[in-house]
Design a protein around this motif. Sequence first.
Motif, PDB file in Angstrom:
ATOM      1  N   ASP A 205       0.822  -1.205   0.000  1.00  0.00           N
ATOM      2  CA  ASP A 205       0.000   0.000   0.000  1.00  0.00           C
ATOM      3  C   ASP A 205       0.860   1.261   0.000  1.00  0.00           C
ATOM      4  OD1 ASP A 205      -2.182  -1.621   0.014  1.00  0.00           O
ATOM      5  OD2 ASP A 205      -2.509  -1.510   2.184  1.00  0.00           O
ATOM      6  N   ILE A 206       1.974   1.246   0.777  1.00  0.00           N
ATOM      7  CA  ILE A 206       2.861   2.426   0.840  1.00  0.00           C
ATOM      8  C   ILE A 206       3.472   2.694  -0.524  1.00  0.00           C
ATOM      9  CG2 ILE A 206       4.978   3.359   1.870  1.00  0.00           C
ATOM     10  CD1 ILE A 206       4.323   1.785   4.402  1.00  0.00           C
ATOM     11  N   GLU A 207       3.922   1.597  -1.190  1.00  0.00           N
ATOM     12  CA  GLU A 207       4.516   1.770  -2.506  1.00  0.00           C
ATOM     13  C   GLU A 207       3.505   2.314  -3.507  1.00  0.00           C
ATOM     14  OE1 GLU A 207       7.919  -1.742  -2.419  1.00  0.00           O
ATOM     15  OE2 GLU A 207       5.892  -2.152  -3.148  1.00  0.00           O
ATOM     16  N   LYS A 208       2.278   1.855  -3.386  1.00  0.00           N
ATOM     17  CA  LYS A 208       1.242   2.352  -4.287  1.00  0.00           C
ATOM     18  C   LYS A 208       0.986   3.838  -4.067  1.00  0.00           C
ATOM     19  CE  LYS A 208      -1.202  -2.057  -4.693  1.00  0.00           C
ATOM     20  NZ  LYS A 208      -2.459  -2.783  -4.409  1.00  0.00           N
ATOM     21  N   GLU A 209       0.954   4.283  -2.751  1.00  0.00           N
ATOM     22  CA  GLU A 209       0.729   5.694  -2.454  1.00  0.00           C
ATOM     23  C   GLU A 209       1.869   6.553  -2.975  1.00  0.00           C
ATOM     24  OE1 GLU A 209      -1.783   7.228  -1.223  1.00  0.00           O
ATOM     25  OE2 GLU A 209      -3.029   5.477  -0.774  1.00  0.00           O
ATOM     26  N   LEU A 210       3.121   6.064  -2.779  1.00  0.00           N
ATOM     27  CA  LEU A 210       4.281   6.821  -3.232  1.00  0.00           C
ATOM     28  C   LEU A 210       4.289   6.910  -4.769  1.00  0.00           C
ATOM     29  CD1 LEU A 210       7.057   5.429  -0.848  1.00  0.00           C
ATOM     30  CD2 LEU A 210       5.973   7.689  -0.775  1.00  0.00           C
ATOM     31  N   ASP A 211       3.991   5.796  -5.431  1.00  0.00           N
ATOM     32  CA  ASP A 211       3.944   5.810  -6.887  1.00  0.00           C
ATOM     33  C   ASP A 211       2.863   6.760  -7.385  1.00  0.00           C
ATOM     34  OD1 ASP A 211       5.964   3.974  -6.985  1.00  0.00           O
ATOM     35  OD2 ASP A 211       4.631   2.235  -7.225  1.00  0.00           O
ATOM     36  N   SER A 212       1.727   6.810  -6.666  1.00  0.00           N
ATOM     37  CA  SER A 212       0.646   7.721  -7.056  1.00  0.00           C
ATOM     38  C   SER A 212       1.068   9.168  -6.878  1.00  0.00           C
ATOM     39  CB  SER A 212      -0.614   7.427  -6.232  1.00  0.00           C
ATOM     40  OG  SER A 212      -1.643   8.332  -6.546  1.00  0.00           O
ATOM     41  N   GLY A 213       1.803   9.462  -5.733  1.00  0.00           N
ATOM     42  CA  GLY A 213       2.286  10.828  -5.514  1.00  0.00           C
ATOM     43  C   GLY A 213       3.282  11.245  -6.567  1.00  0.00           C
ATOM     44  N   ARG A 214       4.185  10.324  -6.941  1.00  0.00           N
ATOM     45  CA  ARG A 214       5.157  10.642  -7.974  1.00  0.00           C
ATOM     46  C   ARG A 214       4.466  10.891  -9.308  1.00  0.00           C
ATOM     47  NH1 ARG A 214       8.431   6.803  -5.193  1.00  0.00           N
ATOM     48  NH2 ARG A 214       7.619   5.112  -6.496  1.00  0.00           N
ATOM     49  N   ALA A 215       3.469  10.123  -9.572  1.00  0.00           N
ATOM     50  CA  ALA A 215       2.737  10.311 -10.823  1.00  0.00           C
ATOM     51  C   ALA A 215       2.049  11.669 -10.846  1.00  0.00           C
ATOM     52  CB  ALA A 215       1.709   9.194 -11.008  1.00  0.00           C
ATOM     53  N   ASP A 216       1.450  12.089  -9.685  1.00  0.00           N
ATOM     54  CA  ASP A 216       0.801  13.397  -9.621  1.00  0.00           C
ATOM     55  C   ASP A 216       1.813  14.509  -9.793  1.00  0.00           C
ATOM     56  OD1 ASP A 216      -1.568  12.122  -9.228  1.00  0.00           O
ATOM     57  OD2 ASP A 216      -1.555  12.314  -7.035  1.00  0.00           O
ATOM     58  N   ALA A 217       3.006  14.379  -9.149  1.00  0.00           N
ATOM     59  CA  ALA A 217       4.040  15.404  -9.271  1.00  0.00           C
ATOM     60  C   ALA A 217       4.522  15.521 -10.713  1.00  0.00           C
ATOM     61  CB  ALA A 217       5.218  15.080  -8.341  1.00  0.00           C
ATOM     62  N   GLU A 218       4.673  14.376 -11.361  1.00  0.00           N
ATOM     63  CA  GLU A 218       5.101  14.402 -12.756  1.00  0.00           C
ATOM     64  C   GLU A 218       4.060  15.099 -13.625  1.00  0.00           C
ATOM     65  OE1 GLU A 218       5.792  10.395 -13.748  1.00  0.00           O
ATOM     66  OE2 GLU A 218       7.683  10.210 -12.628  1.00  0.00           O
ATOM     67  N   ILE A 219       2.799  14.848 -13.335  1.00  0.00           N
ATOM     68  CA  ILE A 219       1.746  15.489 -14.107  1.00  0.00           C
ATOM     69  C   ILE A 219       1.739  16.990 -13.900  1.00  0.00           C
ATOM     70  CG2 ILE A 219      -0.765  15.683 -14.337  1.00  0.00           C
ATOM     71  CD1 ILE A 219      -0.925  12.695 -13.765  1.00  0.00           C
TER      72      ILE A 219
END
Length: 276
Positions: A205-219
């Motif tokens: 779950d933590i990895e999924k949240e971090l990956d989601s945050g990175r994706a939002d930052a990239e966007i």
Amino acid sequence: MGILSRASYVIRSKLNTLISSAEDPSEQLDYSYEQMRDELQDVKQGIADLTTQKKRLEIQKRRLEENVEKHNEQAREAVRQDREDLARRALEKKKSKMSQIEDLETQIADLQQTQDNLVSKKDELQQQIEQFKTEKETMKARYEAAEASTRVSEAMTGAGDEMEDVSRSIERAREQTQDMEARAEAMDELEGSGALENAMDDRSDIEKELDSGRADAEIESELDTLRQQEGVETESESTAETTDAEDDTLEDLDATESSDPDVETELAELQDDESN
């Protein structure tokens, strides 16, 4: 029942009953036509047999006539030899042969009359068969046209058994397609809400949240780049400009307050009061 009467009966009965028959009228008409042709062939064969018999009698008659002439010559020869007994015997045989010839002539005449009647009936039967053939082909054409029209109407209205099967197949396919589409939408919804995890995704779950945050930052970074390329002011730049403007305003106020004599006097008095 005579041959011609039987043929006429066949024609009338077939034409009257075939239309309402449950079987294919075309096949029955063809079968009846072949039967009538067979009957005509039987009539022709009968005429041929009768003619053959008549010819045999005619041959027998010619032989008797030859014997009559022979016995006549024998009687003359016996008379020339003064043999009346032989002449009498020859004349008796001649008379017997002539009597047989008369009987044969009667039989031949009867056969000839029968042959003439059969030939006349054969011609009439053949004419009726040709008429039946014409009516047969006309009726077959009408039946085939009606059958084709019925098939087209059934195909257009869906009233036929085949079209009914097709309609049921289409309805079943439509229902199955709708069920499958509903199932696919349900699976997408469950997967999107997280209720149905992807079996191939082994992230925590933590990895999924971090990956989601990175994706939002990239966007967001890509959006800022697009804004800069299009000359649109970003939110951070707008905030920075607003902060700089506020700082400039405060500095101007401080400078104004420090250069005002009244303000300086009030500040001096406040300092004296505090010291006392």
